[in-house]
Design an enzyme around this catalytic site. Sequence first.
Site, PDB file in Angstrom:
ATOM      1  N   HIS A   1      37.898  22.428  38.288  1.00 54.33           N
ATOM      2  CA  HIS A   1      37.385  22.649  36.938  1.00 54.33           C
ATOM      3  C   HIS A   1      35.985  22.058  36.736  1.00 54.33           C
ATOM      4  CE1 HIS A   1      37.133  23.983  32.922  1.00 54.33           C
ATOM      5  NE2 HIS A   1      36.639  22.804  32.652  1.00 54.33           N
TER       6      HIS A   1
ATOM      7  N   TYR B   1      31.717  23.326  35.612  1.00 57.44           N
ATOM      8  CA  TYR B   1      30.686  22.663  34.818  1.00 57.44           C
ATOM      9  C   TYR B   1      29.460  22.331  35.658  1.00 57.44           C
ATOM     10  CZ  TYR B   1      33.239  23.146  30.705  1.00 57.44           C
ATOM     11  OH  TYR B   1      33.845  23.737  29.644  1.00 57.44           O
TER      12      TYR B   1
ATOM     13  N   HIS C   1      37.520  37.372  33.857  1.00 61.41           N
ATOM     14  CA  HIS C   1      37.018  36.209  33.127  1.00 61.41           C
ATOM     15  C   HIS C   1      35.906  35.496  33.905  1.00 61.41           C
ATOM     16  CE1 HIS C   1      36.840  32.421  30.982  1.00 61.41           C
ATOM     17  NE2 HIS C   1      37.094  31.788  32.115  1.00 61.41           N
ATOM     18  N   PHE C   2      36.164  35.179  35.185  1.00 63.11           N
ATOM     19  CA  PHE C   2      35.118  34.376  35.831  1.00 63.11           C
ATOM     20  C   PHE C   2      33.938  35.205  36.313  1.00 63.11           C
ATOM     21  CE2 PHE C   2      38.403  34.298  39.323  1.00 63.11           C
ATOM     22  CZ  PHE C   2      37.731  35.093  40.237  1.00 63.11           C
ATOM     23  N   HIS C   3      34.091  36.545  36.333  1.00 58.25           N
ATOM     24  CA  HIS C   3      32.870  37.323  36.559  1.00 58.25           C
ATOM     25  C   HIS C   3      31.992  37.344  35.314  1.00 58.25           C
ATOM     26  CE1 HIS C   3      34.792  38.575  40.305  1.00 58.25           C
ATOM     27  NE2 HIS C   3      33.563  38.819  40.727  1.00 58.25           N
TER      28      HIS C   3
ATOM     29  N   ARG D   1      45.733  39.893  40.773  1.00 59.22           N
ATOM     30  CA  ARG D   1      44.484  39.617  41.476  1.00 59.22           C
ATOM     31  C   ARG D   1      44.813  39.385  42.947  1.00 59.22           C
ATOM     32  NH1 ARG D   1      42.636  33.344  40.542  1.00 59.22           N
ATOM     33  NH2 ARG D   1      41.000  34.039  41.956  1.00 59.22           N
ATOM     34  N   ARG D   2      43.763  39.302  43.764  1.00 62.48           N
ATOM     35  CA  ARG D   2      43.921  38.977  45.175  1.00 62.48           C
ATOM     36  C   ARG D   2      44.906  39.881  45.905  1.00 62.48           C
ATOM     37  NH1 ARG D   2      43.779  32.300  45.043  1.00 62.48           N
ATOM     38  NH2 ARG D   2      41.528  32.170  45.209  1.00 62.48           N
TER      39      ARG D   2
HETATM   40  C1  HEM Z   1      28.101  42.915  43.105  1.00 61.03           C
HETATM   41  C2  HEM Z   1      28.659  42.024  42.366  1.00 61.03           C
HETATM   42  C3  HEM Z   1      30.130  41.695  42.439  1.00 61.03           C
HETATM   43  C4  HEM Z   1      31.196  42.503  42.690  1.00 61.03           C
HETATM   44  C5  HEM Z   1      31.188  44.000  42.928  1.00 61.03           C
HETATM   45  C6  HEM Z   1      32.371  41.675  42.675  1.00 61.03           C
HETATM   46  C7  HEM Z   1      33.669  42.136  42.846  1.00 61.03           C
HETATM   47  C8  HEM Z   1      34.778  41.343  43.031  1.00 61.03           C
HETATM   48  C9  HEM Z   1      36.105  41.807  43.270  1.00 61.03           C
HETATM   49  C10 HEM Z   1      36.517  43.273  43.341  1.00 61.03           C
HETATM   50  C11 HEM Z   1      36.897  40.717  43.447  1.00 61.03           C
HETATM   51  C12 HEM Z   1      38.326  40.661  43.927  1.00 61.03           C
HETATM   52  C13 HEM Z   1      39.433  40.810  43.104  1.00 61.03           C
HETATM   53  C14 HEM Z   1      40.762  40.453  43.741  1.00 61.03           C
HETATM   54  O1  HEM Z   1      41.242  41.122  44.694  1.00 61.03           O
HETATM   55  O2  HEM Z   1      41.357  39.501  43.243  1.00 61.03           O
HETATM   56  C15 HEM Z   1      36.072  39.553  43.296  1.00 61.03           C
HETATM   57  C16 HEM Z   1      36.510  38.248  43.424  1.00 61.03           C
HETATM   58  C17 HEM Z   1      35.711  37.142  43.213  1.00 61.03           C
HETATM   59  N1  HEM Z   1      34.367  37.139  42.847  1.00 61.03           N
HETATM   60 FE1  HEM Z   1      33.187  38.750  42.641  1.00 61.03          FE
HETATM   61  N2  HEM Z   1      31.991  40.389  42.435  1.00 61.03           N
HETATM   62  C18 HEM Z   1      30.636  40.360  42.290  1.00 61.03           C
HETATM   63  C19 HEM Z   1      29.851  39.269  42.007  1.00 61.03           C
HETATM   64  C20 HEM Z   1      30.320  37.965  41.956  1.00 61.03           C
HETATM   65  C21 HEM Z   1      29.522  36.830  41.619  1.00 61.03           C
HETATM   66  C22 HEM Z   1      28.043  36.878  41.283  1.00 61.03           C
HETATM   67  C23 HEM Z   1      30.339  35.743  41.714  1.00 61.03           C
HETATM   68  C24 HEM Z   1      30.047  34.297  41.487  1.00 61.03           C
HETATM   69  C25 HEM Z   1      28.889  33.744  41.362  1.00 61.03           C
HETATM   70  C26 HEM Z   1      31.636  36.203  42.111  1.00 61.03           C
HETATM   71  C27 HEM Z   1      32.717  35.392  42.331  1.00 61.03           C
HETATM   72  C28 HEM Z   1      33.963  35.831  42.725  1.00 61.03           C
HETATM   73  C29 HEM Z   1      35.070  34.955  43.003  1.00 61.03           C
HETATM   74  C30 HEM Z   1      35.056  33.435  42.947  1.00 61.03           C
HETATM   75  C31 HEM Z   1      36.165  35.778  43.320  1.00 61.03           C
HETATM   76  C32 HEM Z   1      37.594  35.325  43.641  1.00 61.03           C
HETATM   77  C33 HEM Z   1      37.887  35.226  45.062  1.00 61.03           C
HETATM   78  C34 HEM Z   1      39.318  34.830  45.251  1.00 61.03           C
HETATM   79  O3  HEM Z   1      40.203  35.324  44.534  1.00 61.03           O
HETATM   80  O4  HEM Z   1      39.556  34.000  46.124  1.00 61.03           O
HETATM   81  N3  HEM Z   1      31.596  37.565  42.244  1.00 61.03           N
HETATM   82  N4  HEM Z   1      34.776  39.956  43.040  1.00 61.03           N
HETATM   83 CU   LIG Z   2      39.057  25.196  34.273  1.00 60.06          CU
END
Ligand code: HEM
Ligand SMILES: [Cu+2]
Length: 566
Positions: A234, A238, A385-387, A450-451
């Site tokens: 968490h 921040y 949410h985190f996106h 998710r995931r």
């Molecule tokens: C082109 C831009 C982006 C696309 C298309 C994208 C797409 C995705 C998708 C489809 C997932 C997976 C969903 C799942 O199966 O749970 C994901 C997970 C994630 N994304 Fe992105 N994302 C983008 C940019 C970003 C950015 C800029 C960040 C952070 C600075 C970010 C952080 C994360 C994180 C932390 C996860 C989770 C990974 C996990 O579950 O272990 N993403 N994203």
């Molecule tokens: Cu938190």
Amino acid sequence: MTQSNLAFKNVSSDLDIQLDPKDAKLSFVHIVVAFFAFLLGVLGGLLQGLARGGIIELPSWLTYYQILTAHGVLLALVFTTYIIFGFFFAGMSKTHGAFSDRLRKSGWIGFILTTIGTAMAATMILANEASVLYTFYAPLQAHYIFYIGLTLFIVGTWISGVSIMIHYFKWKKQHRGEPTPLFGFMATATIILWIVAGLGVAATVLGQMLPWALGMTDEINVLLSRTLFWYFGHPLVYFWIMPAYMVWYLVVPKVIGGRLFSGSLARLAFVLFLLFSIPVGFHHQLMEAGISEFWKYIQTVLTFVVVVPSLLTAFSIFATFEQTGREKGGKGVFSWLKKLPWNDVRFFAPFMGMLFFIPAGAGGLINASFQLNAVIHNTLWVVGHFHLTVGTTVVLTFLGMAFWLIPVVTGRKLTKSMNRSGMVTTWMWSIGMFLMSGAMHILGLFGAPRRTGYTTYQDAPQALEWFQGIFVSHTTVAVGGTILTAAGILMFYNFVYLAWFAPKGHTEFPMTPPPTDTPHTPAILENWKLWIGIAVVLILFAYTIPIYDMINNAPPGSPGFNNIIK
Ligand code: HEM
Ligand SMILES: [Cu+2]
């Protein structure tokens, strides 16, 4: 002129010099690593979006979880950390004067260690030996080199962080009785948070995961390791958001031609972040067995306290906008809004980030509420949410920052065409994220987890619905993701141009003049011992008994799982 007025006159005249070139170089190498990580991470995001939507099928040598791990690590950990330290080194040099050779050298040592750690972890992820996702939860087990890499990464950032703090405290010592420059105050609060939080991850990686991955122990206490992870996880958010707030508090007011509304309020907000963003990790474990409701409740209450400094921030920033708009002749209730520089990417990108933070924050309140968390837990809602939070609010702020920070440290000009390109990037990122994240939120409410890679769960009717809607659809996620990726590639081009090809010349390092209340800053706000002390007491209160329980009444240990995802 009073003594303190004289003092801050000095501070503001310091602000007119550009950076020491050696400091600029240290900042620049951080930015370079950040943007290479950004490009790779974004391409990973595209593959995930397309694979989940059933639009492409991944080749057999590349698994969904391998990409998902790389994506999370490269964007949420590597991009953010490097760009933050790039910003800190440049900003400290600008506002506190050049680093001494010794401190700069320890900055370089920090950079090198962090980078060796990153390379080790990245190699293991690419080799599919560490497809444990960016949260690296046990009992998923990675190759021990991944854990050593993580440790070096953290230790490297600590060394860099301490160099920055020493630079700040040296200034404080040389200017006894004066309020410290806001940049250093805020950077120091952020770094203290990062170091205190990192202790949790160091404890689980060194004390639990590494011995287990090396075969020295057979089993791991999963509950304890997840708890130590979220003790870190968490405050990690921040660690992303506070530097973004620094851009809002310190840079944006100057870009719009004004000055920050109140320095004391800004300091108070940062102190509150430091106090209340650590003892709250359980709000990520609300559905976790083995932690009693009482402690979940305590940490949830503390979580809601963190809303206060965020609202203080919103107030300060919009007060600054209004004050500046009115100074420029804006009248009426809202017409001062027209006076803001809407075509300047240095303002517009962070502004879009602020706008996205409104729904993002509202979603966060939902996540942190026990009963509502049961609805959205582990669904695509969370990813949506985190996106919005890190993927848009923080990222757009940093992208906007890159347009002046890169030319400042490379001695080049932010050209008109680059500004335009930045505006296009910002619009594309916003539209792409609106589609992708919006669809993710709603899909989550309809139960999509998710995931997971592409699956229709044996053609279950509910799962098939997730592919058929117009907005509520994995296809929309893929379309939004494609637009986002295009924006990401354009941003990488902007970075390359500004770093190596833009015409040589002067770019301003925008930094707000000291707010008018600076001479009246309450001394207590600078009492770091007090704040660290209170932070430690709150952490001990929120965590001691639950962690004691997790060790003494430990759940059965788990062996490592490192083949199921290959
Ligand atoms: C082109 C831009 C982006 C696309 C298309 C994208 C797409 C995705 C998708 C489809 C997932 C997976 C969903 C799942 O199966 O749970 C994901 C997970 C994630 N994304 Fe992105 N994302 C983008 C940019 C970003 C950015 C800029 C960040 C952070 C600075 C970010 C952080 C994360 C994180 C932390 C996860 C989770 C990974 C996990 O579950 O272990 N993403 N994203
Ligand atoms: Cu938190």
